[in-house]
Write an enzyme that holds these catalytic residues in place. Structure first.
Site, PDB file in Angstrom:
ATOM      1  N   SER A  95      -3.394   7.647  -1.046  1.00  0.00           N
ATOM      2  CA  SER A  95      -2.006   7.333  -1.368  1.00  0.00           C
ATOM      3  C   SER A  95      -1.714   7.712  -2.833  1.00  0.00           C
ATOM      4  CB  SER A  95      -1.742   5.844  -1.096  1.00  0.00           C
ATOM      5  OG  SER A  95      -0.376   5.536  -1.127  1.00  0.00           O
TER       6      SER A  95
ATOM      7  N   ARG B  75       8.455  -5.927  -1.194  1.00  0.00           N
ATOM      8  CA  ARG B  75       7.206  -5.845  -0.434  1.00  0.00           C
ATOM      9  C   ARG B  75       7.492  -5.803   1.061  1.00  0.00           C
ATOM     10  NH1 ARG B  75       2.221  -3.909  -1.378  1.00  0.00           N
ATOM     11  NH2 ARG B  75       0.563  -5.140  -0.428  1.00  0.00           N
TER      12      ARG B  75
ATOM     13  N   ASP C 272       0.952   8.122  10.276  1.00  0.00           N
ATOM     14  CA  ASP C 272       1.369   7.655   8.960  1.00  0.00           C
ATOM     15  C   ASP C 272       2.865   7.915   8.789  1.00  0.00           C
ATOM     16  OD1 ASP C 272       1.768   7.161   6.223  1.00  0.00           O
ATOM     17  OD2 ASP C 272      -0.184   7.961   5.658  1.00  0.00           O
TER      18      ASP C 272
ATOM     19  N   HIS D 189      -0.039   4.105   7.620  1.00  0.00           N
ATOM     20  CA  HIS D 189      -0.546   4.410   6.283  1.00  0.00           C
ATOM     21  C   HIS D 189      -1.667   3.468   5.856  1.00  0.00           C
ATOM     22  CE1 HIS D 189      -0.455   6.214   2.334  1.00  0.00           C
ATOM     23  NE2 HIS D 189      -0.205   5.053   1.751  1.00  0.00           N
ATOM     24  N   ASP D 190      -1.565   2.201   6.206  1.00  0.00           N
ATOM     25  CA  ASP D 190      -2.607   1.236   5.842  1.00  0.00           C
ATOM     26  C   ASP D 190      -3.940   1.517   6.515  1.00  0.00           C
ATOM     27  OD1 ASP D 190      -1.324  -0.226   3.949  1.00  0.00           O
ATOM     28  OD2 ASP D 190      -0.930  -1.976   5.201  1.00  0.00           O
TER      29      ASP D 190
END
Length: 352
Positions: free
Chosen positions: A136, A202, A290, A319-320
């Site tokens: 990332s 967040r 992603d 993505h995580d």
């Protein structure tokens, strides 16, 4: 487990935009020992809200019995400029007026983050790196470091990252900053300023880190009669509350701006030409679904970095996945390093 160390840079640090920082401090951790020929360095560039304790946040890939372990390697992870975890940041004291910077902190770029890594490497006497890894925002740093050409990097591992931060990614970051700015306390210049805004930011970020399928699997309701207090809603709030206990809105604001600045073509002939100058043996890893750093961005890197290999991880978490699928990453990265090591031995034997 290693403790966090602080390197106090004795000179004035000049940022890419020409602004200067005095009393620069870089927080970092090391694991293991440097061998006699300094050939066992593994350097990790961390992502947005991570820290220098890579054994904590990247368990499975890094650890005492993991692929990257302190028995075989000298592992370094440095906290990035502007972060919450010890390196000079908006909460640091401005030596000119003796007050915390907050929103007077100078803006910085991914290249500045990379430049700090290079300063620390020089301080540690490291001139060559066996493997430089980043995912990332960390991958963006690793890419800029490889392009700087001041350190001998044998292997470069770029995970879920890109050559230019996309308009899509910038839009997500701006949406998060809008959420922070909507909290009036952000402009009060106090350590806990903007916390409610950061919770909202967040929540937005999580939607880009995960996928529809991930939420369907982990947050699905078992009660068809429920009208409120849904698991998915609670999860969003929980993750925001969790972040404000360990991070601050000012660092988040500046780091997302730094991510927006990422473009390897800036000041160079072109993006593709810049990538052609990478000399390290490169592995690019993409995550199939992603949402934030789509696979097309990793395909682009692999296409234009000379000799680069591309591996794709299938993962429902988007993505995580780079933090979750450590078993798959271990196999992919381990095989890449082993194959290149074997090829090097064969070449040496042939020369002999």
């Amino acid at each position: 487990m290693s403790n966090t160390l602080i390197y106090k840079y004795p000179k004035i640090f000049k940022l890419e935009n020409g602004k200067k920082l005095r009393n620069l401090e870089i927080a970092y951790q090391t694991y293991g020992k440097l061998n006699s020929d300094k050939s066992n360095v593994i350097w990790v560039c961390h992502a947005l809200t991570a820290n220098a304790d890579v054994f904590d946040w990247w368990k499975g890939l890094f650890g005492n019995k993991a692929l990257f372990n302190p028995d075989e390697h000298f592992i370094v992870c440095a906290n990035i400029l502007g972060s919450h975890y010890g390196t000079t940041s908006p909460l640091s004291v401005n030596p000119i007026n003796g007050l915390p910077y907050y929103l007077s902190f100078p803006e910085f770029t991914i290249r500045d983050l990379s430049a700090l890594h290079q300063l620390l490497a020089q301080h540690l006497g490291i001139t060559k790196i066996n493997a430089l890894l980043g995912s990332s925002l960390g991958g963006q740093q690793a890419l800029e470091w490889a392009l700087a050409g001041q350190t001998e990097i044998e292997h470069l591992v770029l995970i879920a990252t890109n050559a230019v931060h996309s308009s899509w990614g910038i839009a997500f970051n701006e949406s998060q900053r809008l959420a922070i700015a909507a909290d009036r306390t952000f402009f009060a210049n106090k350590p806990d300023g903007g916390q409610k805004g950061l919770i909202a930011a967040r929540s937005l970020a999580l939607l880009s880190y995960r996928t529809y399928d991930a939420y369907a699997e982990t947050q699905v309701e078992s009660n068809n009669d429920k009208l409120r207090d849904f698991r998915a809603a609670s999860y969003q709030s929980y993750q925001g509350e969790k972040l404000i206990k360990r991070f601050n809105a000012y660092s988040y604001w500046y780091l997302t701006r730094a991510m927006d600045s990422h473009n390897v073509g800036r000041g160079r002939k072109s993006v593709t030409d810049a990538l052609q100058h990478i000399k390290a043996k490169t592995l690019v890893v993409g995550i199939e679904n992603d949402f934030l750093f789509p696979l097309t961005e990793q395909e682009f890197l692999a296409k234009h970095i000379p000799g680069a290999e591309l591996s794709v991880i299938k993962c429902a978490y988007g993505h995580d996945g780079f933090l979750i699928e450590t078993d798959k990453l271990t196999k992919i990265v381990g095989n890449f390093l082993k194959e290149n090591s074997n090829n090097r031995i064969l070449k040496l034997q042939h020369i002999a």
